[in-house]
Design a protein around this motif. Structure first.
Motif, PDB file in Angstrom:
ATOM      1  N   ALA A  36     -25.451 -16.931 -16.225  1.00  0.00           N
ATOM      2  CA  ALA A  36     -24.457 -16.569 -15.202  1.00  0.00           C
ATOM      3  C   ALA A  36     -23.085 -17.165 -15.515  1.00  0.00           C
ATOM      4  CB  ALA A  36     -24.936 -17.044 -13.834  1.00  0.00           C
ATOM      5  N   SER A 223     -27.864 -18.885   0.211  1.00  0.00           N
ATOM      6  CA  SER A 223     -26.718 -18.298  -0.507  1.00  0.00           C
ATOM      7  C   SER A 223     -25.805 -17.555   0.455  1.00  0.00           C
ATOM      8  CB  SER A 223     -27.208 -17.370  -1.622  1.00  0.00           C
ATOM      9  OG  SER A 223     -27.984 -16.325  -1.088  1.00  0.00           O
ATOM     10  N   GLU A 249     -32.239 -17.827  -5.888  1.00  0.00           N
ATOM     11  CA  GLU A 249     -31.510 -18.205  -4.666  1.00  0.00           C
ATOM     12  C   GLU A 249     -30.741 -19.509  -4.871  1.00  0.00           C
ATOM     13  OE1 GLU A 249     -30.690 -16.804  -2.045  1.00  0.00           O
ATOM     14  OE2 GLU A 249     -30.461 -18.269  -0.436  1.00  0.00           O
ATOM     15  N   SER A 251     -29.705 -20.782  -7.712  1.00  0.00           N
ATOM     16  CA  SER A 251     -28.605 -20.526  -8.649  1.00  0.00           C
ATOM     17  C   SER A 251     -27.442 -19.858  -7.938  1.00  0.00           C
ATOM     18  CB  SER A 251     -29.081 -19.626  -9.792  1.00  0.00           C
ATOM     19  OG  SER A 251     -30.140 -20.220 -10.474  1.00  0.00           O
ATOM     20  N   SER A 252     -27.760 -18.965  -7.035  1.00  0.00           N
ATOM     21  CA  SER A 252     -26.717 -18.271  -6.283  1.00  0.00           C
ATOM     22  C   SER A 252     -25.955 -19.261  -5.383  1.00  0.00           C
ATOM     23  CB  SER A 252     -27.365 -17.166  -5.438  1.00  0.00           C
ATOM     24  OG  SER A 252     -26.398 -16.405  -4.798  1.00  0.00           O
ATOM     25  N   ARG A 255     -23.588 -21.297  -7.482  1.00  0.00           N
ATOM     26  CA  ARG A 255     -22.403 -20.531  -7.887  1.00  0.00           C
ATOM     27  C   ARG A 255     -21.668 -20.015  -6.651  1.00  0.00           C
ATOM     28  NH1 ARG A 255     -22.794 -16.417 -10.769  1.00  0.00           N
ATOM     29  NH2 ARG A 255     -21.145 -16.890 -12.243  1.00  0.00           N
ATOM     30  N   LYS A 258     -18.451 -17.814  -6.503  1.00  0.00           N
ATOM     31  CA  LYS A 258     -18.494 -16.377  -6.784  1.00  0.00           C
ATOM     32  C   LYS A 258     -18.577 -15.562  -5.495  1.00  0.00           C
ATOM     33  CE  LYS A 258     -18.371 -16.902 -11.156  1.00  0.00           C
ATOM     34  NZ  LYS A 258     -17.105 -16.607 -11.842  1.00  0.00           N
ATOM     35  N   HIS A 259     -19.171 -16.155  -4.456  1.00  0.00           N
ATOM     36  CA  HIS A 259     -19.299 -15.417  -3.204  1.00  0.00           C
ATOM     37  C   HIS A 259     -17.980 -15.309  -2.470  1.00  0.00           C
ATOM     38  CE1 HIS A 259     -23.571 -15.827  -3.731  1.00  0.00           C
ATOM     39  NE2 HIS A 259     -23.541 -17.124  -3.571  1.00  0.00           N
TER      40      HIS A 259
END
Ligand SMILES: O=C[C@H](O)COP(=O)(O)O
Length: 262
Positions: A36, A223, A249, A251-252, A255, A258-259
């Motif tokens: 990612a 997330s 989940e 990992s999200s 990061r 990114k959201h």
């Protein structure tokens, strides 16, 4: 004083994943984050496996030079001796644990840990060069009777007594009513208490300590809600339970930029 508090996204596995599952999980987490394009300058990642996994995680992280920190979920206030079932900070230091969770609400509620024990364990962690993640938080009853900050402030005040101002610590604000309930605090609520806790650090350990210490929010983080917490100025990351057991989940969550473009 300019201090860069790198966000920390920390997964508390609680009593989940044995040592073989831990190896598979950490490998997959590292691959997923690498694929990612995760940059360690954006956020630090840490996992808190059960004690019996730590040697395996240490070996894997060291062998593959993985950018994943790890720690234990508890430690003894004592260094060694007749304390059946306890794990010393000296042992954890030998396993290169960066962190140790102290005073999690499940330790306080299910194992009767009180503020004095949390203080002693905090001192033991610092003595052994392990960063304590001091957990504080109010129950639903506390919230109704005293508001959100009173109990966490009192718990942290005791935990910090006697520490040197240079001590490297972390604080996790985890409202008990939000843990595992699916009902997270609002970012505003988390910020209000985190700001109060930073005030405690300032008054007990000084302004420098308050400026550099990371304060995490914990309790039903996913997330879909991490971004709101990370926008708050006094929230520097999250301590994640259930959602940290799913690589995709977690990992999200790691990061989070990114959201939201924080
Ligand atoms: O240490 C983690 C907390 O207990 C939060 O757990 P949870 O994310 O499952 O609510």
């Amino acid at each position: 004083m300019v201090v860069n508090r790198v966000p920390l996204l920390a997964g508390n596995w609680k009593m989940n994943l044995d040592h073989l599952q831990a190896i598979a999980f950490v490998q997959k987490l590292a691959w997923t984050l690498k694929d990612a394009g995760h940059d360690v300058a954006d956020a630090e990642v840490a996992v808190f496996p059960p004690f019996t996994d730590l040697r395996s995680v240490q070996t894997l992280v060291a062998a593959d030079k993985l950018p994943i920190a790890y720690g234990a979920q508890d430690l003894s206030a004592h260094d060694s001796g007749a304390y059946t079932g306890e794990i010393s900070g000296a042992f954890l230091a030998q396993l290169d644990c960066t962190y140790v969770i102290i005073g999690h609400s499940e330790r306080r509620t299910l194992h009767g840990e009180d503020d004095e024990q949390v203080k002693a364990k905090t001192a033991a962690a610092v003595k052994h060069g392990i960063v304590p993640v001091i957990c504080v938080g109010e129950t639903a009853e506390d919230l109704a009777e005293q508001g959100p900050s009173a109990v966490p402030v009192a718990q942290l005040t005791t935990a910090l007594e006697g520490l040197d101002a240079s001590a490297d610590i972390l604080v996790a604000y985890e409202p008990v009513w939000a843990i595992g309930s699916g009902q997270a605090a609002t970012p505003d609520q988390a910020e209000q208490v985190a700001a109060a806790l930073r005030g405690v650090i300032a008054s007990v350990l000084g302004e420098d300590a308050a400026a550099r210490t990371r304060i995490l929010y914990g309790g039903s983080v996913k997330s879909s809600n991490i971004a709101g917490f990370m926008r708050e100025p006094n929230v520097d990351g999250a301590l994640i339970g259930g959602a940290s057991l799913d690589v995709a989940e977690f990992s999200s969550i790691v990061r989070f930029q990114k959201h939201v473009g924080v």
